[in-house]
Scaffold this active site. Structure first.
Site, PDB file in Angstrom:
ATOM      1  N   MET A 106       0.848  -1.194   0.000  1.00  0.00           N
ATOM      2  CA  MET A 106       0.000   0.000   0.000  1.00  0.00           C
ATOM      3  C   MET A 106       0.884   1.244   0.000  1.00  0.00           C
ATOM      4  O   MET A 106       1.882   1.318   0.712  1.00  0.00           O
ATOM      5  CB  MET A 106      -0.889   0.011   1.246  1.00  0.00           C
ATOM      6  CG  MET A 106      -1.959  -1.058   1.265  1.00  0.00           C
ATOM      7  SD  MET A 106      -3.250  -0.814   0.028  1.00  0.00           S
ATOM      8  CE  MET A 106      -4.026   0.703   0.594  1.00  0.00           C
ATOM      9  N   LYS A 114       1.128   2.132  -7.104  1.00  0.00           N
ATOM     10  CA  LYS A 114       0.756   1.146  -8.124  1.00  0.00           C
ATOM     11  C   LYS A 114      -0.253   1.729  -9.108  1.00  0.00           C
ATOM     12  O   LYS A 114      -0.103   1.581 -10.328  1.00  0.00           O
ATOM     13  CB  LYS A 114       0.158  -0.099  -7.463  1.00  0.00           C
ATOM     14  CG  LYS A 114       1.091  -0.837  -6.535  1.00  0.00           C
ATOM     15  CD  LYS A 114       0.427  -2.032  -5.900  1.00  0.00           C
ATOM     16  CE  LYS A 114      -0.812  -1.679  -5.127  1.00  0.00           C
ATOM     17  NZ  LYS A 114      -0.570  -0.740  -4.015  1.00  0.00           N
ATOM     18  N   ASP A 157      -6.092  -2.624 -12.811  1.00  0.00           N
ATOM     19  CA  ASP A 157      -5.671  -2.127 -11.501  1.00  0.00           C
ATOM     20  C   ASP A 157      -6.364  -2.956 -10.421  1.00  0.00           C
ATOM     21  O   ASP A 157      -7.436  -3.521 -10.649  1.00  0.00           O
ATOM     22  CB  ASP A 157      -6.038  -0.650 -11.360  1.00  0.00           C
ATOM     23  CG  ASP A 157      -5.385  -0.005 -10.139  1.00  0.00           C
ATOM     24  OD1 ASP A 157      -4.233  -0.361  -9.828  1.00  0.00           O
ATOM     25  OD2 ASP A 157      -6.033   0.849  -9.503  1.00  0.00           O
ATOM     26  N   GLU A 158      -5.777  -3.022  -9.233  1.00  0.00           N
ATOM     27  CA  GLU A 158      -6.305  -3.796  -8.111  1.00  0.00           C
ATOM     28  C   GLU A 158      -6.519  -5.254  -8.499  1.00  0.00           C
ATOM     29  O   GLU A 158      -7.520  -5.887  -8.143  1.00  0.00           O
ATOM     30  CB  GLU A 158      -7.620  -3.181  -7.596  1.00  0.00           C
ATOM     31  CG  GLU A 158      -7.535  -1.728  -7.197  1.00  0.00           C
ATOM     32  CD  GLU A 158      -6.638  -1.477  -5.979  1.00  0.00           C
ATOM     33  OE1 GLU A 158      -6.240  -2.461  -5.317  1.00  0.00           O
ATOM     34  OE2 GLU A 158      -6.338  -0.313  -5.694  1.00  0.00           O
ATOM     35  N   GLN A 200      -5.368  -7.921  -7.456  1.00  0.00           N
ATOM     36  CA  GLN A 200      -5.418  -8.943  -6.403  1.00  0.00           C
ATOM     37  C   GLN A 200      -6.830  -9.450  -6.170  1.00  0.00           C
ATOM     38  O   GLN A 200      -7.028 -10.553  -5.656  1.00  0.00           O
ATOM     39  CB  GLN A 200      -4.842  -8.393  -5.085  1.00  0.00           C
ATOM     40  CG  GLN A 200      -5.684  -7.336  -4.389  1.00  0.00           C
ATOM     41  CD  GLN A 200      -5.378  -5.933  -4.872  1.00  0.00           C
ATOM     42  OE1 GLN A 200      -4.600  -5.750  -5.807  1.00  0.00           O
ATOM     43  NE2 GLN A 200      -5.953  -4.933  -4.221  1.00  0.00           N
ATOM     44  N   CYS A 224       8.979   1.758   4.445  1.00  0.00           N
ATOM     45  CA  CYS A 224       8.307   1.837   5.736  1.00  0.00           C
ATOM     46  C   CYS A 224       8.721   3.148   6.411  1.00  0.00           C
ATOM     47  O   CYS A 224       9.680   3.807   6.005  1.00  0.00           O
ATOM     48  CB  CYS A 224       8.739   0.636   6.573  1.00  0.00           C
ATOM     49  SG  CYS A 224       8.092   0.583   8.271  1.00  0.00           S
ATOM     50  N   CYS A 254      10.305   3.419   9.011  1.00  0.00           N
ATOM     51  CA  CYS A 254      11.646   3.255   9.578  1.00  0.00           C
ATOM     52  C   CYS A 254      12.730   3.335   8.509  1.00  0.00           C
ATOM     53  O   CYS A 254      13.913   3.392   8.841  1.00  0.00           O
ATOM     54  CB  CYS A 254      11.736   1.915  10.310  1.00  0.00           C
ATOM     55  SG  CYS A 254      11.751   0.488   9.198  1.00  0.00           S
ATOM     56  N   CYS A 260       7.434  -2.437   6.856  1.00  0.00           N
ATOM     57  CA  CYS A 260       8.358  -3.566   6.824  1.00  0.00           C
ATOM     58  C   CYS A 260       7.843  -4.621   7.812  1.00  0.00           C
ATOM     59  O   CYS A 260       7.030  -4.334   8.689  1.00  0.00           O
ATOM     60  CB  CYS A 260       9.777  -3.119   7.206  1.00  0.00           C
ATOM     61  SG  CYS A 260       9.994  -2.698   8.951  1.00  0.00           S
TER      62      CYS A 260
END
Length: 207
Positions: free
Chosen positions: A11, A15, A95-96, A98, A153, A155, A190
């Site tokens: 996310m 994309k 798109d999308e 999944q 991420c 971090c 992550c």
């Protein structure tokens, strides 16, 4: 020979923006593109004055285009062929992806192999529990080209997990595989940060 492409990312990895830019690039070269997305994702749909629903593909950076919504029982290869008979088409972009069924992925593979139509799919690899979506799993199995769209991420490590949060900002570990949402509900993280939040589920994250 045309190929079936799978471009996946967490996310927030842009994309959808890449799907729309790919559409623009093909059209700039005079190609005709059919843009589709599973009807499951209706968050950007709008309703016209006559009550008809307009399906949109919209990115977080403001790019958008009208698309064709496909139900789970739609034969995508047949759909493309019917549309091509009405007006010539050169490329299919989804798109999308999944949210497609494995059967629909097989149909797109046939479209590439048997009809020589490039098919480009953009979507997530796995859900909020790190389990593959059925459509993504099938794409990993049979796509001719697989590319990761990378993002980071908080971090600084590479984001690989799509963490889901409740309205209070607490990470969720149970629920239906499909829950439509954007930055209000999900964040690419992550695996280390994801597991840390699960170990301390009282800790909230600020979106």
């Amino acid at each position: 020979m045309a190929k079936l492409y799978f471009k996946f990312g967490a996310m927030g990895s842009s994309k959808t923006a890449q799907a729309l830019m790919t559409k623009f690039n093909y059209e700039e070269k005079g190609k005709h593109v059919l843009l589709i997305k599973p009807a499951t994702d209706d968050r950007d749909d709008s309703r016209d004055a006559d009550g008809s629903v307009r399906t949109m593909v919209r990115s977080r950076i403001g790019l958008s285009a009208e698309a064709l919504a496909v139900d789970g029982d739609e034969d995508i290869r047949s759909l493309f062929q019917r549309r091509h008979a009405l007006s010539p088409l050169d490329v299919l972009i989804c798109d999308e992806c999944q949210f497609l069924t494995p059967a629909q992925v097989d149909q797109m593979k046939d479209l590439a192999d048997l009809d020589d139509v490039p098919v480009l799919c953009f979507g997530l690899r796995a859900d909020f529990q790190t389990k593959l979506f059925p459509g993504s799993k099938r794409l990993f199995e049979i796509a001719d080209s697989i590319t990761e769209i990378k993002s980071v991420c908080r971090c600084g490590r590479k984001a690989v997990v799509n963490a889901r949060f409740d309205d209070s900002g607490v990470i969720l570990v149970e629920g239906d595989q499909i829950c439509i949402g954007g930055n209000d509900r999900y964040e690419g993280m992550c695996y280390k940060c994801y597991r840390a939040l699960i170990r301390d589920r009282g800790r909230k994250i600020i979106h």
